[in-house]
Scaffold this active site. Structure first.
Site, PDB file in Angstrom:
ATOM      1  N   GLU A  84       0.821  -1.200   0.000  1.00 56.03           N
ATOM      2  CA  GLU A  84       0.000   0.000   0.000  1.00 56.03           C
ATOM      3  C   GLU A  84       0.856   1.250   0.000  1.00 56.03           C
ATOM      4  OE1 GLU A  84      -3.152  -2.111   3.073  1.00 56.03           O
ATOM      5  OE2 GLU A  84      -1.780  -0.589   3.774  1.00 56.03           O
ATOM      6  N   CYS A  97       2.932   8.355   1.580  1.00 60.78           N
ATOM      7  CA  CYS A  97       3.339   7.379   2.586  1.00 60.78           C
ATOM      8  C   CYS A  97       3.750   6.103   1.857  1.00 60.78           C
ATOM      9  CB  CYS A  97       2.170   7.132   3.537  1.00 60.78           C
ATOM     10  SG  CYS A  97       2.536   5.956   4.830  1.00 60.78           S
ATOM     11  N   CYS A 104       5.399  -7.340   7.528  1.00 59.26           N
ATOM     12  CA  CYS A 104       6.368  -6.832   8.499  1.00 59.26           C
ATOM     13  C   CYS A 104       6.632  -7.899   9.542  1.00 59.26           C
ATOM     14  CB  CYS A 104       5.819  -5.576   9.183  1.00 59.26           C
ATOM     15  SG  CYS A 104       7.016  -4.756  10.270  1.00 59.26           S
ATOM     16  N   CYS A 108       4.281  -5.528  16.111  1.00 61.69           N
ATOM     17  CA  CYS A 108       3.655  -4.556  17.012  1.00 61.69           C
ATOM     18  C   CYS A 108       2.165  -4.897  17.157  1.00 61.69           C
ATOM     19  CB  CYS A 108       3.835  -3.132  16.490  1.00 61.69           C
ATOM     20  SG  CYS A 108       5.572  -2.646  16.404  1.00 61.69           S
ATOM     21  N   CYS A 111      -0.790  -2.945  15.231  1.00 64.24           N
ATOM     22  CA  CYS A 111      -0.571  -2.693  13.805  1.00 64.24           C
ATOM     23  C   CYS A 111      -1.177  -3.809  12.951  1.00 64.24           C
ATOM     24  CB  CYS A 111       0.929  -2.586  13.543  1.00 64.24           C
ATOM     25  SG  CYS A 111       1.321  -2.369  11.802  1.00 64.24           S
ATOM     26  N   GLU A 154       9.199  -2.381   8.072  1.00 62.98           N
ATOM     27  CA  GLU A 154      10.190  -1.669   8.879  1.00 62.98           C
ATOM     28  C   GLU A 154      11.350  -1.285   7.951  1.00 62.98           C
ATOM     29  OE1 GLU A 154      10.730  -0.242  11.814  1.00 62.98           O
ATOM     30  OE2 GLU A 154      12.756   0.096  11.066  1.00 62.98           O
ATOM     31  N   LEU A 208       7.694   5.182  19.537  1.00 67.46           N
ATOM     32  CA  LEU A 208       8.024   4.926  20.948  1.00 67.46           C
ATOM     33  C   LEU A 208       6.884   4.214  21.686  1.00 67.46           C
ATOM     34  CD1 LEU A 208      10.476   5.505  22.743  1.00 67.46           C
ATOM     35  CD2 LEU A 208       9.329   7.587  23.503  1.00 67.46           C
ATOM     36  N   CYS A 326      -1.936   1.758   8.178  1.00 69.89           N
ATOM     37  CA  CYS A 326      -1.014   0.673   7.865  1.00 69.89           C
ATOM     38  C   CYS A 326      -1.660  -0.720   7.804  1.00 69.89           C
ATOM     39  CB  CYS A 326       0.040   0.710   8.967  1.00 69.89           C
ATOM     40  SG  CYS A 326       1.475  -0.215   8.627  1.00 69.89           S
TER      41      CYS A 326
HETATM   42  N1  SAH Z   1       7.906   0.175  10.987  1.00 66.37           N
HETATM   43  C1  SAH Z   1       8.011   1.604  11.026  1.00 66.37           C
HETATM   44  C2  SAH Z   1       7.203   2.329   9.958  1.00 66.37           C
HETATM   45  C3  SAH Z   1       5.811   1.811   9.615  1.00 66.37           C
HETATM   46  S1  SAH Z   1       4.524   2.094  10.809  1.00 66.37           S
HETATM   47  C4  SAH Z   1       7.666   2.105  12.415  1.00 66.37           C
HETATM   48  O1  SAH Z   1       7.337   1.287  13.280  1.00 66.37           O
HETATM   49  O2  SAH Z   1       7.771   3.295  12.679  1.00 66.37           O
HETATM   50  C5  SAH Z   1       4.286   3.853  10.788  1.00 66.37           C
HETATM   51  C6  SAH Z   1       3.639   4.395  12.056  1.00 66.37           C
HETATM   52  O3  SAH Z   1       2.265   3.964  12.127  1.00 66.37           O
HETATM   53  C7  SAH Z   1       4.318   3.900  13.326  1.00 66.37           C
HETATM   54  O4  SAH Z   1       4.493   4.952  14.232  1.00 66.37           O
HETATM   55  C8  SAH Z   1       3.303   2.901  13.833  1.00 66.37           C
HETATM   56  O5  SAH Z   1       3.451   2.723  15.220  1.00 66.37           O
HETATM   57  C9  SAH Z   1       1.992   3.533  13.451  1.00 66.37           C
HETATM   58  N2  SAH Z   1       0.831   2.636  13.451  1.00 66.37           N
HETATM   59  C10 SAH Z   1       0.789   1.334  13.127  1.00 66.37           C
HETATM   60  N3  SAH Z   1      -0.466   0.842  13.253  1.00 66.37           N
HETATM   61  C11 SAH Z   1      -1.246   1.863  13.666  1.00 66.37           C
HETATM   62  C12 SAH Z   1      -2.634   2.000  13.963  1.00 66.37           C
HETATM   63  N4  SAH Z   1      -3.476   0.980  13.859  1.00 66.37           N
HETATM   64  N5  SAH Z   1      -3.095   3.212  14.346  1.00 66.37           N
HETATM   65  C13 SAH Z   1      -2.245   4.282  14.433  1.00 66.37           C
HETATM   66  N6  SAH Z   1      -0.928   4.210  14.159  1.00 66.37           N
HETATM   67  C14 SAH Z   1      -0.427   3.019  13.778  1.00 66.37           C
END
Ligand code: SAH
Length: 346
Positions: A84, A97, A104, A108, A111, A154, A208, A326
């Site tokens: 995407e 974006c 990934c 997390c 996510c 990532e 973070l 995401c």
């Molecule tokens: N892997 C990288 C970049 C991709 S995620 C990273 O972790 O930063 C980009 C951002 O979207 C990150 O800050 C992630 O924590 C956030 N994110 C992921 N899923 C989300 C969700 N469901 N709602 C809001 N932010 C989300």
């Protein structure tokens, strides 16, 4: 290909290496679909390039448009995997974006992409292809101005391809994008953060989300490898130019990490750093074990940070009606077809 590589190819073909810049111009400025379009390039060289190389395009399998102008592109790769990209217009800018991996591996908990697991790294060509594919989706008056690696994957876990893509994005012979307009977002792969900023003067965003190791272990399991203290210490030592600050992303999860105590701890943690905080509304998806914090709660959290002299902004969710967060378009498609979209396995 980099300019140096193309010069070599052209020298091998018995032509002058200065032709490489002309070819690059056709590729990155004029978006040529074939060597045939490259007017001032000698016919013999055009034929040679056509025989030996392909100008690839990512197939756009769907474009979903939000009422707020956000557009989400689902792109199909040659092996059937789907990724995407999202075009996000704001007042004075239009941000793209970009995804760095199909799926990934970082796991997390909040996510949607994490649920797919890692299918594979994207090639530099697939990373750049997202920019090329997004251009025709922009209105006549609209131009992409900013680029964020906040799509699937990532980026620092795919550093070789990322750095090749960044080289071509920022080169004068490539897309000539100012590195100040590029942000790489990472879950916190400590050794690669320093490498990135040594190689490219781009902006860094660190996800973070928690102020204790116990909670971050749960939300972002990579924390078990790189503890908070180590991550923050690395951030302190990063080679930042004088005016640069690191952005810390913090997804607000109701009842999990959004208390005033969390805000005070975050303020104390970030006080010694050149930082700014971006508070993000959690974008819910089916089956997600979290709820977004209420707006009031997010604003109270922000106030505590501001009073503590931190810069803190609230990132408004965009494209909520099209599941633009995401991994969500993928997840929706899976729900609609009652199975996995072709190309992904876990
Ligand atoms: N892997 C990288 C970049 C991709 S995620 C990273 O972790 O930063 C980009 C951002 O979207 C990150 O800050 C992630 O924590 C956030 N994110 C992921 N899923 C989300 C969700 N469901 N709602 C809001 N932010 C989300």
């Amino acid at each position: 290909m980099t300019l140096g590589e193309l010069e070599q190819v052209i020298a091998d073909a018995g032509e002058s290496p200065y032709r490489a810049r002309q070819v690059m111009r056709w590729l990155w400025v004029h978006d040529a679909l074939s060597a045939d379009a490259m007017l001032e390039v000698p016919t013999r060289l055009r034929q040679y390039l056509k025989q030996h190389f392909a100008i690839s395009r990512l197939a756009v399998s769907s474009v979903v448009r939000s009422a707020d102008g956000t557009r989400k592109l689902l792109l199909r790769l040659d092996d059937g995997a789907e990724i995407e990209s999202v075009i996000i217009p704001a007042d004075d800018r239009t941000t793209l974006c970009i995804s760095s991996q199909a799926g990934c591996a970082m796991a997390c908990q909040f996510c949607a992409t994490a649920r797919m697991g890692l299918r594979r790294n994207l090639s530099a060509s697939e990373i750049l292809g997202q920019i090329v594919s997004a251009k025709p989706e922009c209105a006549d008056t609209e131009r992409l101005t900013n680029y964020v690696f906040m799509g699937m994957g990532e980026p620092l876990a795919n550093y070789t391809r990322l750095s090749r893509a960044l080289t071509i994005m920022t080169a004068d012979w490539g897309l000539a994008i100012s590195p100040r307009r590029i942000t790489v977002s990472t879950v916190g792969l400590v050794p690669m953060m320093e490498r990135l900023l040594t190689d490219f003067p781009v902006n860094l965003a660190v996800s973070l989300h928690a102020t204790s190791d116990a909670l971050r272990d749960r939300l972002a399991p990579i924390n078990r490898r790189y503890r908070l203290a180590e991550l923050l210490d690395a951030c302190r030592r990063l080679p930042l130019s004088r005016r640069k600050r690191i952005t810390f992303e913090y997804v607000m999860l109701s009842g999990i990490n959004d208390s005033p105590e969390d805000a005070h701890r975050l303020r104390a943690m970030l006080a010694p750093l050149k930082s700014k905080v971006n508070l993000i509304f959690f974008n819910p998806f089916p089956g997600a074990p979290f709820k977004p914090s209420r707006r009031e709660r997010v604003e109270d959290f922000q106030t505590i940070l501001l009073r503590g002299n931190l810069t803190a902004t609230i990132r408004e969710s965009r494209g909520l009606d099209i599941a633009a967060a995401c991994g969500q378009l993928y997840a929706e498609k899976r729900a609609a077809t009652g199975g996995r979209p072709e190309g992904f396995h876990q």
